[in-house]
Write an enzyme that holds these catalytic residues in place. Structure first.
Site, PDB file in Angstrom:
ATOM      1  N   ASP A  35       0.805  -1.224   0.000  1.00  0.00           N
ATOM      2  CA  ASP A  35       0.000   0.000   0.000  1.00  0.00           C
ATOM      3  C   ASP A  35       0.838   1.274   0.000  1.00  0.00           C
ATOM      4  O   ASP A  35       1.994   1.242   0.409  1.00  0.00           O
ATOM      5  CB  ASP A  35      -0.787   0.069   1.317  1.00  0.00           C
ATOM      6  CG  ASP A  35      -2.102  -0.633   1.222  1.00  0.00           C
ATOM      7  OD1 ASP A  35      -2.895  -0.500   2.150  1.00  0.00           O
ATOM      8  OD2 ASP A  35      -2.343  -1.313   0.212  1.00  0.00           O
ATOM      9  N   LYS A  56      -2.451   2.426  -3.052  1.00  0.00           N
ATOM     10  CA  LYS A  56      -3.815   2.690  -2.628  1.00  0.00           C
ATOM     11  C   LYS A  56      -3.840   3.324  -1.246  1.00  0.00           C
ATOM     12  O   LYS A  56      -3.138   2.924  -0.338  1.00  0.00           O
ATOM     13  CB  LYS A  56      -4.576   1.370  -2.566  1.00  0.00           C
ATOM     14  CG  LYS A  56      -5.990   1.486  -2.088  1.00  0.00           C
ATOM     15  CD  LYS A  56      -6.726   0.223  -2.404  1.00  0.00           C
ATOM     16  CE  LYS A  56      -8.126   0.275  -1.839  1.00  0.00           C
ATOM     17  NZ  LYS A  56      -8.167  -0.090  -0.427  1.00  0.00           N
ATOM     18  N   MET A 169      -9.312   8.471   9.756  1.00  0.00           N
ATOM     19  CA  MET A 169      -9.372   9.233   8.500  1.00  0.00           C
ATOM     20  C   MET A 169     -10.401  10.357   8.508  1.00  0.00           C
ATOM     21  O   MET A 169     -11.140  10.529   7.564  1.00  0.00           O
ATOM     22  CB  MET A 169      -9.755   8.293   7.336  1.00  0.00           C
ATOM     23  CG  MET A 169      -8.890   7.071   7.224  1.00  0.00           C
ATOM     24  SD  MET A 169      -9.563   5.869   6.030  1.00  0.00           S
ATOM     25  CE  MET A 169     -10.797   4.981   6.997  1.00  0.00           C
TER      26      MET A 169
END
Lengths: 249, 249
Positions: A35, A56, A169
């Site tokens: 990632d 990603k 997030m």
């Protein structure tokens, strides 16, 4: 014959916060798909492996996920020991289910190796337990979903019911998050922490009240950040109270 | 001069599911205070260290905790590199706050090293993600508190609000837990998993519906078990439906 895939949690960032099992599997891997959230130092464990960046971040579109699934299947057909290295823990906000399903449908064996999720690393850095006898008997790990129409406030109810909450997030939407939590009845003086780059040398930590959270909306953060909310952060917030927002950690 | 203490999460049980940092600190430790939940194999990392069992399980009385605090302070005054090794992650149901406070009050430096908590290890073993796009956007980690009078049902509300819930240390009270959740309005067909000894060779896993959970009340479990509840376990539960309860894993 297809190879075997290990879906490994890289942990919060620091190279030595991967598990011993994860490190050993990296050392033996033929190919490693990693990632954007995986730190470069982590790849020092596997100089022998073919490295395949899948670029990603957690909130990219599902097209990207389908492309990753395809790359994973291709690698499993080409190499015997494949590692899929994901930031944090694969089973918590990691979209692992979609990759596991793609592998299962193709008849490819897969094992999951857990990783340290950011909330645990941030708590270790901050020195504040997510739970605390008599004060916080449970903790919710969630993502805030603002600006998604009617469903956009669904995420608030479980947060209000929990003693401690970690929002993954969410810091870019600090203003909308604060507005939604205040509208739901959370007290403006509820203490919270923002922790950026938990476990890394450039980690930063801010303590504040919910009422102050909208000030974080314009911040340029250098890495992933989580938001920890609850009475367990009262002492940290009291230290910061009345001061301009600044790093405490 | 007092030594430094590292409060380290041993993880769920398997010796190679400790972090690389945790392992290295064990290898350098002068003294290691360890829980009853720490597996003996984990101590193979520190043959050089003085081993001090503190014989605690998570739900012991606070007298035991005060005694552990005292042993920790004594060790820090006697040894330079002290490790306090706790099952799971120290900051999640680990009573770390009390040990951190005792050390801080005595002016002894302490760093926390996170560990894999049982929920993440059980999810890796089961191959089912705690969160899943569109189906489970959050997960609650909680303990069930049954038989504590009026406050005894407080734990239910956040469980009902969350998409996925992991109940730590609750299987002995399976009947009371099922009754409380059903009384709160959770559907009898809500799927759940019980995972015992996550990550260990003798791990066991059972899938069932909430209505079947009381059957687990009389089970003699050989080790710590957690209860995972939510729609993400529907496929596992469907596989087990109609069969006598048995190991699936």
């Amino acid at each position: 014959m297809a190879g075997k895939v290990h879906l490994i949690g890289a942990g919060p960032g620091a190279a030595d916060l991967i598990t011993v099992r994860g490190m050993r599997l990296l050392q033996q891997a033929d190919a490693v798909l990693y990632d954007a959230l995986v730190q470069p130092e982590m790849l020092d464990y596997c100089p022998q492996a073919v490295l395949i960046p899948v670029g990603k971040r957690c909130n990219k579109a599902s097209t990207a996920q389908r492309f990753i699934n395809k790359m994973l299947l291709d690698a499993a057909h080409k190499y015997q020991r494949v590692v899929r290295l994901k930031g944090g823990d694969p089973m918590l906000f990691g979209r692992a289910q979609e990759e596991l399903q793609a592998l299962a449908q193709a008849g490819i064996a897969c094992e999951v190796v857990p990783g340290i999720t950011a909330a645990l690393a941030a708590s270790a850095d901050a020195g504040v337990s997510l739970t605390s006898r008599g004060q916080a008997r449970n903790v919710l790990f969630a993502t805030a979903r603002v600006g998604e129409g009617e469903a956009g406030s669904d995420w608030v109810r479980p947060v209000l019911a929990a003693d401690t909450t970690v929002l993954y997030m969410g810091v870019k939407q600090a203003a909308e998050i604060a507005a939604a939590l205040l509208a739901g009845g959370m007290r403006p003086d509820t203490p919270l922490l923002i922790v950026e780059n938990a476990s890394l040398p450039n980690a930063r930590e801010w303590a504040m009240s919910l009422a102050e959270l909208p000030q974080a909306a314009g911040w340029e953060l250098a890495g992933p950040a989580i938001l920890l909310v609850g009475e367990v952060y009262r002492a940290k917030q009291a230290l910061a109270d009345g001061l301009p927002l600044q790093r405490l950690g």
